[in-house]
Design an enzyme around this catalytic site. Structure first.
Site, mmCIF file in Angstrom:
data_model
loop_
_atom_site.group_PDB
_atom_site.id
_atom_site.type_symbol
_atom_site.label_atom_id
_atom_site.label_comp_id
_atom_site.label_asym_id
_atom_site.label_seq_id
_atom_site.Cartn_x
_atom_site.Cartn_y
_atom_site.Cartn_z
ATOM 1 C CG ASP A 1 9.051 10.710 -13.828
ATOM 2 O OD1 ASP A 1 7.824 10.686 -14.051
ATOM 3 O OD2 ASP A 1 9.650 11.716 -13.411
ATOM 4 C CG ASN B 1 6.106 -5.992 -3.775
ATOM 5 O OD1 ASN B 1 5.882 -4.809 -3.497
ATOM 6 N ND2 ASN B 1 5.783 -6.983 -2.966
ATOM 7 C CG LEU C 1 4.129 -10.353 -0.921
ATOM 8 C CD1 LEU C 1 5.327 -10.150 -0.014
ATOM 9 C CD2 LEU C 1 3.990 -11.822 -1.312
ATOM 10 C CB SER C 2 -0.209 -6.951 2.412
ATOM 11 O OG SER C 2 0.301 -5.698 1.990
ATOM 12 C CB ALA D 1 7.631 1.761 1.389
ATOM 13 C CE1 TYR E 1 3.818 -6.732 3.308
ATOM 14 C CE2 TYR E 1 4.953 -6.444 5.403
ATOM 15 C CZ TYR E 1 4.308 -5.902 4.308
ATOM 16 O OH TYR E 1 4.143 -4.549 4.196
ATOM 17 C CG HIS F 1 2.583 3.462 -0.567
ATOM 18 N ND1 HIS F 1 1.464 2.866 -1.117
ATOM 19 C CD2 HIS F 1 3.215 2.477 0.138
ATOM 20 C CE1 HIS F 1 1.425 1.594 -0.746
ATOM 21 N NE2 HIS F 1 2.480 1.327 0.014
ATOM 22 N NE ARG G 1 1.206 -0.251 4.973
ATOM 23 C CZ ARG G 1 2.539 -0.256 5.095
ATOM 24 N NH1 ARG G 1 3.300 -0.331 4.036
ATOM 25 N NH2 ARG G 1 3.102 -0.200 6.285
ATOM 26 N N PRO H 1 12.220 -2.417 -1.394
ATOM 27 C CG PRO H 1 11.753 -0.283 -0.615
ATOM 28 C CD PRO H 1 11.796 -1.100 -1.872
ATOM 29 C CG ASN H 2 12.037 -2.500 4.331
ATOM 30 O OD1 ASN H 2 13.095 -2.469 4.954
ATOM 31 N ND2 ASN H 2 11.374 -1.403 4.011
ATOM 32 N NE ARG I 1 -0.473 -3.560 5.489
ATOM 33 C CZ ARG I 1 0.855 -3.611 5.284
ATOM 34 N NH1 ARG I 1 1.320 -3.949 4.083
ATOM 35 N NH2 ARG I 1 1.696 -3.345 6.267
ATOM 36 C CD GLU J 1 1.288 -0.688 -7.866
ATOM 37 O OE1 GLU J 1 1.032 0.146 -8.759
ATOM 38 O OE2 GLU J 1 0.847 -0.596 -6.704
HETATM 39 C C1 DQA Z 1 3.963 -4.293 -0.041
HETATM 40 C C2 DQA Z 1 2.968 -3.267 0.519
HETATM 41 C C3 DQA Z 1 3.653 -1.944 0.786
HETATM 42 O O1 DQA Z 1 2.727 -1.011 1.329
HETATM 43 C C4 DQA Z 1 4.771 -2.123 1.794
HETATM 44 O O2 DQA Z 1 5.464 -0.909 1.986
HETATM 45 C C5 DQA Z 1 5.696 -3.235 1.450
HETATM 46 C C6 DQA Z 1 5.177 -4.461 0.858
HETATM 47 C C7 DQA Z 1 3.327 -5.693 -0.205
HETATM 48 O O3 DQA Z 1 3.899 -6.513 -0.912
HETATM 49 O O4 DQA Z 1 2.286 -5.974 0.390
HETATM 50 O O5 DQA Z 1 6.882 -3.171 1.753
HETATM 51 O O6 DQA Z 1 4.381 -3.868 -1.331
#
Ligand code: DQA
Length: 142
Positions: A82, A69, A96-97, A72, A18, A75, A106, A5-6, A102, A93
């Protein structure tokens, strides 16, 4: 390759965290690396937990490995955990950050234990290293 997501908003989403690369640009780089290495790559992004789980199920027989990736969901998603442990292909897994530098929430990954490896904080290189790692993984050789 799964993006959670996002990540569709990369480039405009918190660029100080990012970076300025869009998801399309990131995917182009991943595709060209994949091509160089002879990897057949399928790339998906979803904002929905259920869709990501369906994709893990869908590709469980097709793929030799998954770079994920989970954003969120990393977490707190026991459903994704599962799903990863339900399939027998190695999953890496990636982030990027650097999730350890952080906010406190996280620093916990509920997925790490069921993944082959976690790579965090290297931007595009997190994904590239994950692909290299899968290529050299004995788990992929049979
Ligand atoms: C993320 C880190 C996660 O904590 C965050 O919710 C993201 C991006 C990263 O790629 O750094 O959406 O997975």
């Amino acid at each position: 390759m799964l993006h959670g997501p996002n990540l569709n908003l990369l480039g405009e989403r918190e660029p100080s965290v990012y970076g300025s690369m869009t998801l399309i640009q990131l995917n182009q780089k991943l595709r060209s690396f994949g091509k160089k290495k002879g990897i057949q790559l399928r790339i998906h992004q979803s904002n929905s937990e259920g869709v990501l789980i369906d994709l893990l199920h869908k590709y469980r027989k097709w793929a030799d490995g998954i770079v994920f990736n989970p954003a969120a969901y990393t977490h707190y998603s026991y459903a994704i955990r599962d799903a990863i442990s339900s399939i027998s292909i190695p999953t890496i897994e990636v982030h990027l950050s650097d999730i350890y530098k952080r906010e406190e929430f996280r620093k916990v990954s509920v997925l790490e234990a069921v993944c082959l490896k976690q790579i965090s904080g290297l931007g595009l290189q997190s994904y590239i290293l994950a692909m290299e790692c899968l290529l050299s993984s004995p788990e992929m050789s049979d």
